[in-house]
Design a protein around this motif. Structure first.
Motif, PDB file in Angstrom:
ATOM      1  N   GLY A 105     -76.427  62.609 -57.020  1.00 22.81           N
ATOM      2  CA  GLY A 105     -76.565  61.766 -55.848  1.00 22.81           C
ATOM      3  C   GLY A 105     -77.721  60.797 -56.011  1.00 22.81           C
ATOM      4  O   GLY A 105     -78.431  60.819 -57.018  1.00 22.81           O
ATOM      5  N   GLU A 126     -77.203  59.800 -50.841  1.00 22.47           N
ATOM      6  CA  GLU A 126     -75.824  59.344 -51.021  1.00 22.47           C
ATOM      7  C   GLU A 126     -75.170  60.259 -52.053  1.00 22.47           C
ATOM      8  O   GLU A 126     -75.458  60.180 -53.238  1.00 22.47           O
ATOM      9  CB  GLU A 126     -75.796  57.902 -51.507  1.00 22.47           C
ATOM     10  CG  GLU A 126     -76.299  56.894 -50.486  1.00 22.47           C
ATOM     11  CD  GLU A 126     -76.218  55.471 -51.006  1.00 22.47           C
ATOM     12  OE1 GLU A 126     -75.689  55.266 -52.128  1.00 22.47           O
ATOM     13  OE2 GLU A 126     -76.692  54.569 -50.300  1.00 22.47           O
ATOM     14  N   LYS A 129     -68.485  60.695 -53.291  1.00 22.27           N
ATOM     15  CA  LYS A 129     -67.436  60.814 -52.280  1.00 22.27           C
ATOM     16  C   LYS A 129     -66.625  62.099 -52.446  1.00 22.27           C
ATOM     17  O   LYS A 129     -66.223  62.721 -51.447  1.00 22.27           O
ATOM     18  CB  LYS A 129     -66.503  59.600 -52.375  1.00 22.27           C
ATOM     19  CG  LYS A 129     -65.422  59.557 -51.315  1.00 22.27           C
ATOM     20  CD  LYS A 129     -65.994  59.247 -49.954  1.00 22.27           C
ATOM     21  CE  LYS A 129     -64.895  59.037 -48.920  1.00 22.27           C
ATOM     22  NZ  LYS A 129     -65.464  58.753 -47.581  1.00 22.27           N
ATOM     23  N   ALA A 159     -69.133  57.001 -50.536  1.00 24.88           N
ATOM     24  CA  ALA A 159     -70.126  58.064 -50.629  1.00 24.88           C
ATOM     25  C   ALA A 159     -70.101  58.914 -49.369  1.00 24.88           C
ATOM     26  O   ALA A 159     -69.468  58.569 -48.367  1.00 24.88           O
ATOM     27  CB  ALA A 159     -71.524  57.484 -50.840  1.00 24.88           C
TER      28      ALA A 159
END
Length: 203
Positions: A105, A126, A129, A159
């Motif tokens: 991330g 973030e 996804k 994300a």
């Protein structure tokens, strides 16, 4: 298995090429290796590795190209979070952690919470996804080996945004206090969520 409770902060003192991977030397606090044997597992920045050699307060490990491709922070000199593999009679202070990094991330925001008497900090990450189905409010997530609680999730087009509250003790006892916006971090999703998703054919 691990718990996500960091037991020491070590320091990678060298990262030398070995085959298509690296051999790392990690210096640890005095006495940390007294109950560690050759072949034991130690989580480094959240990635489970095998101790292959000891010399004083330093141990070495071999890390493959595959592991280097799937993680961050294990290819250069610097501080690292450490956790020894748990024993069956240990307290489970965090949550069940496998030491297998699920994704990398990015730190989107990291700052002290305004008007917070306890000195807490907000860490916003973030996450990839594909990890979104496994991240939930008040669920668990591992960031660079540290077991943390998710306070908020928000899905975007590419994300999953995760908010985490960090107390001063966590910042002082791990490498998380050194994070800056834009830094990459190792993430591991909750082990139970992984199997529930599999049973429900979510992933």
């Amino acid at each position: 298995m691990f718990t996500g409770i960091i037991t020491a902060v070590g320091h990678i003192t060298s990262a030398q090429a070995k085959g298509d991977g690296l051999q790392l030397a990690v210096e640890v606090p005095e006495g940390y290796l007294e109950d560690v044997a050759l072949g034991d597992s130690i989580a480094i920045q959240g990635a489970c590795m095998t101790a292959t050699q000891f010399k004083g307060n330093t141990f070495t490990l071999d890390i493959s190209r595959e592991s280097l491709n799937k993680t961050v922070g294990l290819d250069k000199v610097g501080p690292v979070n450490l956790e020894k593999a748990m024993r069956l009679n240990d307290r489970l202070g965090g949550h069940l952690v496998s030491g297998h990094v699920d994704g990398v991330g990015k730190v989107a925001y990291f700052s002290q919470v305004a008007n917070d008497a306890y000195g807490s900090w907000l860490l916003r990450i973030e996450a990839p996804k594909e990890l979104a189905p496994f991240l939930a409010y008040k669920g668990s997530i591992v960031v660079n080996g540290v077991s943390l609680t998710v306070n908020k999730t928000e899905d975007s087009s590419n994300a999953c945004i995760v908010d985490i509250n960090l107390i001063p003790h966590t910042l002082q006892s791990t490498t998380l206090g050194k994070l800056q916006q834009g830094d990459a971090v190792n993430l591991e999703i909750d082990l139970i969520a992984r199997y529930v998703a599999r049973m429900l054919n979510i992933n």
